[in-house]
Scaffold this motif. Structure first.
Motif, PDB file in Angstrom:
ATOM      1  N   TYR A  51       0.872  -1.178   0.000  1.00 18.32           N
ATOM      2  CA  TYR A  51       0.000   0.000   0.000  1.00 18.32           C
ATOM      3  C   TYR A  51       0.911   1.231   0.000  1.00 18.32           C
ATOM      4  O   TYR A  51       1.365   1.698   1.042  1.00 18.32           O
ATOM      5  CB  TYR A  51      -0.937   0.001   1.206  1.00 18.32           C
ATOM      6  CG  TYR A  51      -1.992   1.086   1.112  1.00 18.32           C
ATOM      7  CD1 TYR A  51      -2.971   1.050   0.126  1.00 18.32           C
ATOM      8  CD2 TYR A  51      -1.984   2.169   1.987  1.00 18.32           C
ATOM      9  CE1 TYR A  51      -3.926   2.053   0.029  1.00 18.32           C
ATOM     10  CE2 TYR A  51      -2.935   3.171   1.894  1.00 18.32           C
ATOM     11  CZ  TYR A  51      -3.900   3.108   0.911  1.00 18.32           C
ATOM     12  OH  TYR A  51      -4.846   4.113   0.802  1.00 18.32           O
ATOM     13  N   ARG A 398      -5.268  10.126   7.717  1.00 20.58           N
ATOM     14  CA  ARG A 398      -5.187   8.802   8.328  1.00 20.58           C
ATOM     15  C   ARG A 398      -6.513   8.051   8.208  1.00 20.58           C
ATOM     16  O   ARG A 398      -6.536   6.839   7.982  1.00 20.58           O
ATOM     17  CB  ARG A 398      -4.761   8.932   9.789  1.00 20.58           C
ATOM     18  CG  ARG A 398      -3.273   9.240   9.940  1.00 20.58           C
ATOM     19  CD  ARG A 398      -2.732   8.844  11.282  1.00 20.58           C
ATOM     20  NE  ARG A 398      -1.281   8.739  11.262  1.00 20.58           N
ATOM     21  CZ  ARG A 398      -0.542   8.450  12.324  1.00 20.58           C
ATOM     22  NH1 ARG A 398      -1.135   8.222  13.496  1.00 20.58           N
ATOM     23  NH2 ARG A 398       0.769   8.361  12.233  1.00 20.58           N
ATOM     24  N   HIS A 401      -6.930   6.660   4.526  1.00 21.33           N
ATOM     25  CA  HIS A 401      -6.043   5.552   4.167  1.00 21.33           C
ATOM     26  C   HIS A 401      -6.296   4.311   5.018  1.00 21.33           C
ATOM     27  O   HIS A 401      -6.061   3.191   4.553  1.00 21.33           O
ATOM     28  CB  HIS A 401      -4.584   6.006   4.235  1.00 21.33           C
ATOM     29  CG  HIS A 401      -4.207   6.930   3.119  1.00 21.33           C
ATOM     30  ND1 HIS A 401      -4.299   6.566   1.800  1.00 21.33           N
ATOM     31  CD2 HIS A 401      -3.771   8.216   3.119  1.00 21.33           C
ATOM     32  CE1 HIS A 401      -3.928   7.573   1.031  1.00 21.33           C
ATOM     33  NE2 HIS A 401      -3.607   8.584   1.814  1.00 21.33           N
ATOM     34  N   ALA A 402      -6.769   4.488   6.246  1.00 21.18           N
ATOM     35  CA  ALA A 402      -7.177   3.323   7.028  1.00 21.18           C
ATOM     36  C   ALA A 402      -8.364   2.636   6.352  1.00 21.18           C
ATOM     37  O   ALA A 402      -8.449   1.399   6.310  1.00 21.18           O
ATOM     38  CB  ALA A 402      -7.540   3.736   8.449  1.00 21.18           C
ATOM     39  N   TYR A 403      -9.276   3.441   5.798  1.00 20.84           N
ATOM     40  CA  TYR A 403     -10.417   2.893   5.070  1.00 20.84           C
ATOM     41  C   TYR A 403      -9.966   2.187   3.789  1.00 20.84           C
ATOM     42  O   TYR A 403     -10.452   1.096   3.452  1.00 20.84           O
ATOM     43  CB  TYR A 403     -11.400   4.020   4.738  1.00 20.84           C
ATOM     44  CG  TYR A 403     -12.290   3.737   3.551  1.00 20.84           C
ATOM     45  CD1 TYR A 403     -13.370   2.864   3.643  1.00 20.84           C
ATOM     46  CD2 TYR A 403     -12.038   4.346   2.314  1.00 20.84           C
ATOM     47  CE1 TYR A 403     -14.171   2.603   2.544  1.00 20.84           C
ATOM     48  CE2 TYR A 403     -12.839   4.092   1.218  1.00 20.84           C
ATOM     49  CZ  TYR A 403     -13.896   3.216   1.333  1.00 20.84           C
ATOM     50  OH  TYR A 403     -14.684   2.951   0.237  1.00 20.84           O
ATOM     51  N   MET A 405      -7.047   0.874   3.012  1.00 31.18           N
ATOM     52  CA  MET A 405      -6.140  -0.272   3.177  1.00 31.18           C
ATOM     53  C   MET A 405      -6.938  -1.574   3.069  1.00 31.18           C
ATOM     54  O   MET A 405      -7.903  -1.787   3.802  1.00 31.18           O
ATOM     55  CB  MET A 405      -5.454  -0.197   4.543  1.00 31.18           C
ATOM     56  CG  MET A 405      -4.474  -1.338   4.788  1.00 31.18           C
ATOM     57  SD  MET A 405      -3.024  -1.170   3.721  1.00 31.18           S
ATOM     58  CE  MET A 405      -2.072  -2.620   4.214  1.00 31.18           C
ATOM     59  N   THR A 407      -8.316  -5.351   3.423  1.00 33.73           N
ATOM     60  CA  THR A 407      -8.509  -6.398   4.413  1.00 33.73           C
ATOM     61  C   THR A 407      -8.587  -5.850   5.837  1.00 33.73           C
ATOM     62  O   THR A 407      -7.848  -4.951   6.228  1.00 33.73           O
ATOM     63  CB  THR A 407      -7.418  -7.508   4.368  1.00 33.73           C
ATOM     64  OG1 THR A 407      -6.245  -7.083   5.030  1.00 33.73           O
ATOM     65  CG2 THR A 407      -7.106  -7.900   2.937  1.00 33.73           C
ATOM     66  N   PHE A 408      -9.521  -6.427   6.595  1.00 30.38           N
ATOM     67  CA  PHE A 408      -9.725  -6.020   7.985  1.00 30.38           C
ATOM     68  C   PHE A 408      -8.476  -6.284   8.823  1.00 30.38           C
ATOM     69  O   PHE A 408      -8.114  -5.496   9.694  1.00 30.38           O
ATOM     70  CB  PHE A 408     -10.918  -6.777   8.582  1.00 30.38           C
ATOM     71  CG  PHE A 408     -11.143  -6.492  10.034  1.00 30.38           C
ATOM     72  CD1 PHE A 408     -11.782  -5.329  10.444  1.00 30.38           C
ATOM     73  CD2 PHE A 408     -10.704  -7.394  10.996  1.00 30.38           C
ATOM     74  CE1 PHE A 408     -11.974  -5.066  11.796  1.00 30.38           C
ATOM     75  CE2 PHE A 408     -10.896  -7.139  12.341  1.00 30.38           C
ATOM     76  CZ  PHE A 408     -11.537  -5.963  12.738  1.00 30.38           C
ATOM     77  N   ARG A 410      -5.314  -6.213   7.983  1.00 29.81           N
ATOM     78  CA  ARG A 410      -4.264  -5.191   7.801  1.00 29.81           C
ATOM     79  C   ARG A 410      -4.698  -3.839   8.383  1.00 29.81           C
ATOM     80  O   ARG A 410      -3.881  -3.096   8.911  1.00 29.81           O
ATOM     81  CB  ARG A 410      -3.933  -5.055   6.321  1.00 29.81           C
ATOM     82  CG  ARG A 410      -3.236  -6.274   5.763  1.00 29.81           C
ATOM     83  CD  ARG A 410      -1.813  -6.397   6.304  1.00 29.81           C
ATOM     84  NE  ARG A 410      -1.495  -7.756   6.672  1.00 29.81           N
ATOM     85  CZ  ARG A 410      -0.267  -8.191   6.932  1.00 29.81           C
ATOM     86  NH1 ARG A 410       0.759  -7.366   6.853  1.00 29.81           N
ATOM     87  NH2 ARG A 410      -0.067  -9.431   7.289  1.00 29.81           N
ATOM     88  N   LYS A 411      -5.972  -3.511   8.271  1.00 30.11           N
ATOM     89  CA  LYS A 411      -6.468  -2.274   8.889  1.00 30.11           C
ATOM     90  C   LYS A 411      -6.190  -2.295  10.393  1.00 30.11           C
ATOM     91  O   LYS A 411      -5.747  -1.300  10.978  1.00 30.11           O
ATOM     92  CB  LYS A 411      -7.972  -2.127   8.655  1.00 30.11           C
ATOM     93  CG  LYS A 411      -8.413  -1.906   7.221  1.00 30.11           C
ATOM     94  CD  LYS A 411      -9.936  -1.817   7.162  1.00 30.11           C
ATOM     95  CE  LYS A 411     -10.467  -1.969   5.742  1.00 30.11           C
ATOM     96  NZ  LYS A 411     -10.172  -0.801   4.913  1.00 30.11           N
ATOM     97  N   ILE A 414      -2.532  -1.645  11.171  1.00 30.34           N
ATOM     98  CA  ILE A 414      -2.179  -0.236  10.972  1.00 30.34           C
ATOM     99  C   ILE A 414      -2.710   0.613  12.126  1.00 30.34           C
ATOM    100  O   ILE A 414      -1.992   1.461  12.682  1.00 30.34           O
ATOM    101  CB  ILE A 414      -2.735   0.272   9.626  1.00 30.34           C
ATOM    102  CG1 ILE A 414      -2.025  -0.410   8.451  1.00 30.34           C
ATOM    103  CG2 ILE A 414      -2.604   1.791   9.522  1.00 30.34           C
ATOM    104  CD1 ILE A 414      -0.549  -0.118   8.358  1.00 30.34           C
ATOM    105  N   LEU A 415      -3.972   0.407  12.497  1.00 32.61           N
ATOM    106  CA  LEU A 415      -4.552   1.162  13.611  1.00 32.61           C
ATOM    107  C   LEU A 415      -3.787   0.888  14.903  1.00 32.61           C
ATOM    108  O   LEU A 415      -3.602   1.788  15.737  1.00 32.61           O
ATOM    109  CB  LEU A 415      -6.029   0.814  13.762  1.00 32.61           C
ATOM    110  CG  LEU A 415      -6.945   1.285  12.619  1.00 32.61           C
ATOM    111  CD1 LEU A 415      -8.350   0.720  12.799  1.00 32.61           C
ATOM    112  CD2 LEU A 415      -6.996   2.806  12.544  1.00 32.61           C
TER     113      LEU A 415
END
Length: 462
Positions: A51, A398, A401-403, A405, A407-408, A410-411, A414-415
């Motif tokens: 990403y 943020r 890009h969290a949205y 990214m 697959t759950f 990987r989100k 990141i969070l």
């Protein structure tokens, strides 16, 4: 033959490129195909999707490098994943040549091909660039840049020669687009944090230089916002050169078109991209910029506008018409926002064609805006005519890009990175000897054994 192709399940859909577009397209196809209705093969030099909007935060230590990746095999169950490069395409015979990571080249057959190979850096023939420059398009380059910059701080802390120290602490970034601005802003923010832990360095020692050939930065935002970004960077101590070109960087000696010269240990190249050159070695129609020619249904078209059956394309390697009139030259800009929306149209239209026809979807998307992070708590955003700056823009950056990214899983990672960073600060740790990880073992293996000690006396006799 190193790859045993499943020829029983037809049609065979080959996706060239496992980046954002290729990954989402494959995922949509796998979800939409009925059992035995078709097979999906993805070929990419890496076994993961990167990403890319997270590369600046990876380089700055805000995101763990592996968390900005999506493993293809884990998240594309049911697809054949080939780690290798497509080196040539013969669409007339529906075959490609593949150079795998290991083993000999082989030929792969297909019925439909999806060109999602993305773009590569648009490097110019500047003396010294190929030898001294660092790219900023892969996860490996982002990690290398972080470690390189932090190593320069370590080096400068023990240097006694003022000129050598100045060279070690001069960081040049070429290119003032989104990637270039985010890279220099995030790295400068990281250095500002890291240098607090050096007793022999002061915050005024590092010099950051941004070189942009155009008269403004970030063409995706309004001119007013772009001016604010430049003013913000200059306020932070960054030397911003507009209407300036890098003429040479041989032996890390920087020569600018303004006539200014200085030394720098770090030269980061972010001055644009071009379509993946694999298209040059194909019989698919490309434009004068090397991009695949496609229609709004994302089917490949020839020079006369006729559909090239079985060929599809979108993303950075394709000239996708922007019917909203917003795109430069009438085409979609090469960014993640368009790739995110190209993929569902691609997958839907391919399924429609292999099922015998029907009305195809036409790609139309009006850009909702642009967001950029400029370091922790700092950002800029453009939504239509509405602009945001500072903390609100950073939060929007943020959030978007969290949205986006995939697959759950990987989100969540990141969070988690961001939550830990807010509590403890960024992780500005450099990893040493990544290019030669066996260095410590080889040194130990080649070291001289300890001398054998002679016994001090004869053992007592009983």
């Amino acid at each position: 033959m190193p790859f045993s192709q499943n020829t029983n399940v037809r049609p065979r859909i080959l996706i060239v490129g496992g980046g954002y577009l290729g990954f989402i397209t494959a995922k949509k196809l796998l979800a939409g195909l009925n059992q035995g209705e078709g097979s999906v093969t993805v070929v990419d030099p890496n076994p993961y999707m990167t990403y890319q909007p997270f590369l600046p935060e990876v380089a700055a230590g805000s995101i763990e490098a592996r968390h900005a990746l999506v493993p293809l095999r884990r998240h594309l169950k049911g697809a054949d994943i080939i780690t290798g490069k497509v080196t040539s395409i013969d669409h007339a015979n529906r075959t490609v040549n593949v150079d795998p990571e290991l083993g000999d080249d082989f030929t792969l057959e297909y019925d439909h091909i999806v060109m999602a190979a993305g773009s590569v850096p648009r490097a110019l023939p500047i003396p010294g660039l190929a030898e001294e420059g660092i790219g900023f398009k892969t996860i490996e380059e982002a990690v290398t840049l972080r470690d390189h910059v932090l190593a320069r701080l370590d080096e400068a802390a023990v240097l006694t020669d003022p000129e050598e120290r100045k060279r070690a602490l001069t960081f040049v970034f070429v290119g003032g687009g989104f990637a270039g601005i985010e890279a220099i802003a995030e790295i400068q923010d990281m250095v500002k944090d890291a240098i607090k832990h050096y007793t022999r360095l002061s915050p005024e020692d590092p010099r950051f230089v941004l070189v942009e050939a155009m008269s403004r930065v970030m063409p995706e935002v309004s001119e007013e916002q772009a001016k604010w970004v430049v003013a913000s960077l200059r306020e932070r101590g960054v030397d911003v050169y507009l209407d300036t070109q890098l003429k040479s960087c041989e032996n890390k000696h920087i020569v600018l078109s303004t006539g200014e010269e200085f030394d720098a240990d770090t030269i980061v190249w972010n001055a644009g991209v071009k379509a993946n050159p694999v298209l040059v070695d194909s019989d698919l129609p490309i434009d004068d910029r090397g991009r695949l020619m496609v229609g709004t249904d994302l089917r490949v078209r020839d020079d006369d506008g006729n559909v090239v059956e079985g060929a599809w394309g979108a993303g950075d390697n394709a000239a996708v018409p922007d019917v909203t009139g917003m795109g430069p030259g009438g085409f979609c800009v090469p960014n993640a926002q368009h790739a995110l929306r190209h993929a569902p149209v691609l997958a839907s239209n391919i399924l429609t064609v292999i099922r015998g026809g029907g009305e195809l979807k036409q790609y139309k998307h009006k850009t909702i805006g642009s967001v950029a992070g400029l370091g922790v708590g700092k950002g800029v955003a453009q939504v239509g005519k509405f602009g945001l700056r500072g903390l609100p823009a950073w939060m929007m950056h943020r959030g978007y890009h969290a949205y986006a990214m995939p697959t759950f899983e990987r989100k969540a990672r990141i969070l988690g990175n961001w939550a830990v960073g807010l509590m403890f600060g960024r992780d500005a740790s450099a990893l040493m000897d990544l290019e030669s990880p066996r260095h410590a073992f080889v040194d130990a293996a080649n070291s001289k054994p300890a001398p054998k000690k002679e016994p001090k006396g004869e053992p007592a006799k009983s």
